[in-house]
Scaffold this motif. Sequence first.
Motif, PDB file in Angstrom:
ATOM      1  N   UNK A   1       0.836  -1.208   0.000  1.00 22.27           N
ATOM      2  CA  UNK A   1       0.000   0.000   0.000  1.00 22.27           C
ATOM      3  C   UNK A   1       0.870   1.257   0.000  1.00 22.27           C
ATOM      4  N   UNK A   2       1.957   1.227   0.811  1.00 20.73           N
ATOM      5  CA  UNK A   2       2.853   2.370   0.875  1.00 20.73           C
ATOM      6  C   UNK A   2       3.535   2.624  -0.462  1.00 20.73           C
ATOM      7  N   UNK A   3       3.863   1.529  -1.168  1.00 21.79           N
ATOM      8  CA  UNK A   3       4.505   1.671  -2.468  1.00 21.79           C
ATOM      9  C   UNK A   3       3.564   2.337  -3.469  1.00 21.79           C
ATOM     10  N   UNK A   4       2.291   1.959  -3.421  1.00 26.64           N
ATOM     11  CA  UNK A   4       1.306   2.570  -4.316  1.00 26.64           C
ATOM     12  C   UNK A   4       1.151   4.055  -3.998  1.00 26.64           C
ATOM     13  N   UNK A   5       1.094   4.365  -2.702  1.00 24.69           N
ATOM     14  CA  UNK A   5       0.964   5.755  -2.268  1.00 24.69           C
ATOM     15  C   UNK A   5       2.179   6.574  -2.708  1.00 24.69           C
ATOM     16  N   UNK A   6       3.352   5.984  -2.577  1.00 26.53           N
ATOM     17  CA  UNK A   6       4.582   6.659  -2.993  1.00 26.53           C
ATOM     18  C   UNK A   6       4.579   6.905  -4.499  1.00 26.53           C
ATOM     19  N   UNK A   7       4.130   5.899  -5.253  1.00 25.14           N
ATOM     20  CA  UNK A   7       4.067   6.024  -6.707  1.00 25.14           C
ATOM     21  C   UNK A   7       3.098   7.134  -7.115  1.00 25.14           C
ATOM     22  N   UNK A   8       1.934   7.182  -6.455  1.00 26.90           N
ATOM     23  CA  UNK A   8       0.955   8.232  -6.761  1.00 26.90           C
ATOM     24  C   UNK A   8       1.534   9.609  -6.427  1.00 26.90           C
ATOM     25  N   UNK A   9       2.273   9.669  -5.317  1.00 21.30           N
ATOM     26  CA  UNK A   9       2.905  10.932  -4.935  1.00 21.30           C
ATOM     27  C   UNK A   9       3.897  11.415  -5.985  1.00 21.30           C
ATOM     28  N   UNK A  10       4.710  10.488  -6.495  1.00 20.31           N
ATOM     29  CA  UNK A  10       5.679  10.838  -7.538  1.00 20.31           C
ATOM     30  C   UNK A  10       4.964  11.311  -8.792  1.00 20.31           C
ATOM     31  N   UNK A  11       3.868  10.633  -9.147  1.00 22.83           N
ATOM     32  CA  UNK A  11       3.103  11.030 -10.332  1.00 22.83           C
ATOM     33  C   UNK A  11       2.494  12.422 -10.146  1.00 22.83           C
TER      34      UNK A  11
END
Length: 290
Positions: free
Chosen positions: A1-11
Amino acid sequence: MNEIKKFIGIMCIVFSAVLAFGALSEFEENTTVSIFILFLASLPVYLLGQGMRTSWIDFKSKIKGWLVIYVYCTMIVPLIFYSYETYEGKKQKAMIDGKYILYEPGASELSSLSLIFMIVLLLFIAIRFFSPDLKRKRLLTGMIVGTVFLYGGFQYIIWSDYRGVHQELGLVSQSWNGKRTVQSFDEIKGIYVQPSIHRAKLSDSTDETEFTWKLIFVDHHNEKVEYHFQSLSRDSLETAQQIKEIAHDRQIPFQINDMNDEVFKWFDLELELQKLNKEPFYQFFELNHS
């Protein structure tokens, strides 16, 4: 979940950068809209992205630094380059009368110092902003102010420095002190087009091997004046065609120097990369289009 959140943040950060550069590209025509997008769209998305890709504790401790990065990248750097482009545009309008086929804002290498001043200024500001533990901040601030005055003063000094090819007058060159030299087309005994290759320097990772060409004006004393073109474009071709027509009208020999196989390969590749219609370029450079 944290990885997805991090990816969305980068996007989100990437999207905010797209919004910012889109706003900056329209800054001159739609200043109010551009400022609105920067502060009420791009900046909030940027901060949201930074918050999503890290923890709340890191966000609170690093938000000032992230704001500094945003201000530097979307305001300071573009503003400095914008001031340079505006200066060049106003200088060109003031110096030329609409009959210049070719125009360059500097008659000598002196004009290249403007870019050096810009780089030094950006470097000083970056060090000042991104070095919180830096000692002697007042000294660096003074150096920034001094560089701004030096840059502005230098631009004022070289305001009159330019050169170009005039439809009627011929080759015009004016130095920074206002001394003007005009060489009429009657003094030119030949014009040559020299295709070549700029080879990338191994010491410079940003340098690239590419096709280049130049127009060479030779007078009756065998003195040469050269105008360099770093790539192929419709504008550069149109410019060369106009000079070719003047040479024909004034019975000045106009010669296209031959390309060897290697130069031709880069020439053809340049046309492909620029997605240009090959036919007019092949015709100008006197090549067989097979």
